[in-house]
Design a protein around this motif. Sequence first.
Motif: not given
Lengths: 358, 358, 358, 358
Positions: A315-323
């Motif tokens: 997730s570019l907004s949250r800066g986290e990996n995401e499936l």
Amino acid sequence: MSNLIGNRFRVLIYGQSHAPSIGAVIEGLPAGFTPDWDAVRAFMARRAPGGNAMSTARKEADLPEILSGLNERGETCGAPLAMRIVNGDTRSQDYAKLRDVPRPGHADYPASVKFGGANDIRGGGQFSGRLTAPLCFAGALALQLLEREGVRIRARIAQIENIFDAPMDYARPDLDAILSGDLAVVDSEAGSRMRDAVLAAKSDCDSVGGVIEGFAVGMPAGLGDPMFDGVENRLARAIFGVPAVRGVEFGAGFAASAMRGSAHNDAWRMEDGRVVTPTNRHGGVLGGITTGMPIVVRVSIKPTASIAREQESVSLSRGENELLAVRGRHDPCIVPRAVPCIEAAMAVALYDLIAERG
Amino acid sequence: MSNLIGNRFRVLIYGQSHAPSIGAVIEGLPAGFTPDWDAVRAFMARRAPGGNAMSTARKEADLPEILSGLNERGETCGAPLAMRIVNGDTRSQDYAKLRDVPRPGHADYPASVKFGGANDIRGGGQFSGRLTAPLCFAGALALQLLEREGVRIRARIAQIENIFDAPMDYARPDLDAILSGDLAVVDSEAGSRMRDAVLAAKSDCDSVGGVIEGFAVGMPAGLGDPMFDGVENRLARAIFGVPAVRGVEFGAGFAASAMRGSAHNDAWRMEDGRVVTPTNRHGGVLGGITTGMPIVVRVSIKPTASIAREQESVSLSRGENELLAVRGRHDPCIVPRAVPCIEAAMAVALYDLIAERG
Amino acid sequence: MSNLIGNRFRVLIYGQSHAPSIGAVIEGLPAGFTPDWDAVRAFMARRAPGGNAMSTARKEADLPEILSGLNERGETCGAPLAMRIVNGDTRSQDYAKLRDVPRPGHADYPASVKFGGANDIRGGGQFSGRLTAPLCFAGALALQLLEREGVRIRARIAQIENIFDAPMDYARPDLDAILSGDLAVVDSEAGSRMRDAVLAAKSDCDSVGGVIEGFAVGMPAGLGDPMFDGVENRLARAIFGVPAVRGVEFGAGFAASAMRGSAHNDAWRMEDGRVVTPTNRHGGVLGGITTGMPIVVRVSIKPTASIAREQESVSLSRGENELLAVRGRHDPCIVPRAVPCIEAAMAVALYDLIAERG
Amino acid sequence: MSNLIGNRFRVLIYGQSHAPSIGAVIEGLPAGFTPDWDAVRAFMARRAPGGNAMSTARKEADLPEILSGLNERGETCGAPLAMRIVNGDTRSQDYAKLRDVPRPGHADYPASVKFGGANDIRGGGQFSGRLTAPLCFAGALALQLLEREGVRIRARIAQIENIFDAPMDYARPDLDAILSGDLAVVDSEAGSRMRDAVLAAKSDCDSVGGVIEGFAVGMPAGLGDPMFDGVENRLARAIFGVPAVRGVEFGAGFAASAMRGSAHNDAWRMEDGRVVTPTNRHGGVLGGITTGMPIVVRVSIKPTASIAREQESVSLSRGENELLAVRGRHDPCIVPRAVPCIEAAMAVALYDLIAERG
């Protein structure tokens, strides 16, 4: 101009997958030429998503509408020929999430960086394979003009996944042996196994890649330029404009790397008063200039990046990996539909060479 | 302009192998830049024919002489930087016969057709590998400018004939592991076998080809353009400008054709606040735009066309087949000397991208 | 590409007067920009044939339709912005005879030679003043982008036939003093006499020419390039793209030819920490590069070639002299409508300079 | 590339006044052409500072040295023709102060802004009139190639300060009536008064400007392109590349602004089976395309900016006004030496048109 190609026969392509239109503006058509529009539509139909299981369910009539460039008799008049294809059957809501969670193997992320998040994410925007429709329009015109010069272009599927079509003679390719229909191969049995491979990938929510081999027969010797405007450079620039292309090679290509010179060099020979080569490992080009032998280019097409199975992204907004599970309608293998696109790219580049000669 | 490359960092190359000079004119260098001339010379020395058994006996000092472009402090002044290299040690008589009997695998014949027999046949004329010397000059400057932007470019020999260097990690390539010296490999033992292969070919009056793998590390994400000015298109245009290149592929390249999408797609992942991919089959470019991952390009180099053994050709004047034994001094394998040329071509194309960003 | 202008802000114009559409494709707009469409329409309305006696009776709504280039939020998305204007109210039958009997002062004859008789003769084809509508569209966008950079462009009618508007201070031009309305002058009384001159010519079945003076205020110093890409070269290329332009001069222009250097040179002076010139005979450009002073360009517009009175021409088919009376609807003076076209040409060329700077 | 001009006959100019060399690289010469080098040198000698009182005391042999582009028979071989002129007799110390105190009417200040103070200030750097020497070299070759096509180019001084040469017939200009010698006029008495005006200005430590009128006779009808690549646009781009040019007009030019259409339009007439115009107010171009009538272009040349008398300037380092007396060697009037430069610029642009036709 990144959407423009050609020195004298110049093609500018515009549009995004879900914009009102996609289209092309073509400069450098000879004046007084009456295009065979049926042939243009037939050629474009080869690229359009078909009614078969290998391609997307998106319906695209893709009928080109001429905006300018013809006189009252329907001939090219010397002014740019502009056309558009109205985009229809778009489902933009499929793409909303991709602004934040970019698809693996797609331009979503680098485009977002380049355009500061303003890139059109709908349907892949300007990176969509749909943009090859106007390329095919331009290519269809170029093919007609090449035919008047005795040049014929045809491509075939040489490989899908690990299935290979029968070899063709690069020095005297039999273009008529290439089957029409949904799989352009010379060996229908290989084609049949390719189809199976595509459907197998599809049922696995996966995709497959392949290799397209393009031939141009009848190009006169002596066209092209040394160094950066060689026939290879020009063809590569055109062909890498087709999405999903990962490699371009000429004649023996990468196989030449493992050869000795004595095995790779093609002998020169006189035949009916013409200088020819009995073999064609050089692919019709030496020093960037045509030799008069068939031009042979091989193109690597990657497996469709959009696959239905879950993949790792961020997730570019949250800066986290995401499936991410990509929705939307996608071809499990774009190689069959890319065949006319490669022909079009070749035609656009090669007719430009003819047009430059004057 | 077929000898010109670049949109904003533009390099024009001129000269023929046996003309008074070869050289380059460069437009678009930032003003106020003081080149490190020792580094330029050191880089060019890597391309120059060495003192070893793998390269031609022709001696080329290849010292560049600056003709313009610097101010009184030795800084670039905004005017084009022009340079020349005086050609010396030329033996033009070696080439007289080739006007009539073209070398297999060479541009002699198509160039003769294109230029109506006026092409400079001496030493291969403008098609000579010598023209890569000014390319390396331009590349050396581009490399210095890229370094200021945190970009590092390095290429290695991945293959010669059927001998392969050890694999490198495309996602995190260790450029320092590439050996300097006459063979740019990471596995010295493989290098040793490559050398044997070259010398074996040489003693057979033959030649061998190979594959060069180029890496650019540190390119920011978001550079490049869709369609015809993508990073692949630009690199391909530059790299096909190096003689003997037969194929160009990015990341997994042709191998991608045999893959499924699930195996080919690189996952996106957050790492220290940056978006990265743990693998790099996409070769640092998606949709023509950099992703921030290393750019990986693989280049097929054909075996040297000029071999000493007798080959079949034709007499253009008599219109008959004729045997030809090529004399002159030629490398049995140009792959080692092509390594800096590929680095230079990459640098020229990639610095142009940086310069366009402004 | 003869219909394309710009290095980084690139505008391609297509269409013919009586083709289905005319339009433009624009590459290089910054991504994320939301155009003010009302301002675009208002600007284009200044060029459109008005409801007054000075202009053609042809009605042109000229509403631009966006074909591509915007994202779902209406921002520019980095893809080319394509637009079209549907041609309506065409009377093609007015033009049939001109294929054989070319109009004096028109492109009919040279176009017929160039395009082998296939040129679109209807309404002047691609040579029609209508093609300035898409130029004005592009210019309107460029003007908005220039405004964000503090640059303002405005042109005025300096002369019609032998009537002159009041002089303006080239060093500190008061752009707000230029009247809006059908005649862009600073001296309304001069404007009134210009109107009389136009109407007098009209009632004589004749036409008149004039001079337009364009100003660009706020351009930073240091933009442009020496030699062939100087600000003058770029502006001249854009402005000569407007039909009927016969001359372009900068600052004192042709008057400089009669001056001595001591009278022509503008002194440099410090003013509020900026380097300025109290006078501006140099027109804001020296050595092809902006000085930071207003750019002043003067443009000669010839009298409308299409006049109703009988003129001498030839029959191309019969190879004989023949008299011709031009029918159709034409402006007796195109100078008033050319004012926004010159502003647009200036804006397109000057915003390109800004965009190149990055 | 700001130092590059031409689509098919392309000329790149490099160098600075006090760099080691100035020169040109020319691409697009037809292969197999043997230049008349005596004619090239004779043409260049017309531009070189002469032995008369009207020109600078700087001695410039300006002998061109060919670096590449010829085969062993001295014919053009299809490779770029590169040349250089070694700079000699430079007195760089004359220019040191100008880094801080820019000359009025010169590029010193805008160049300093553009290049961050790194511009080569010596002798005017790349803005020097010396850069017209390689332009004249290229022009001399183009003139020879044009002559083979039946095209002849000649320019004359139409005005110096307020003295006018006798009028010439634009429709049938007698190029042989233009005097050779230091002043290219048709009326030797006017020439004599021009010489007096120049010398009077010189003795006043001042300078004068003038107008040059260029003619191209024999250009076939139908060359050129509409809109931005018209003959006017191309000629203007080339001619504004000559330093000190302030305006360019075609045919009647600015005088057309004061005319009515009935007085300005040239009638078409059949003459010996050709379509001609008895008058030539259109200057040989309509709609950007040649009509077959002589091309007539008028060029305003400003008075030499470098004058010996004290002028107002500023100290950039101190931010204060400062008086400046320009030292160095300068022509009191560059118009006579600019005549061959205008001919060269015309030849380069017009031969490109011929070369494009193929």
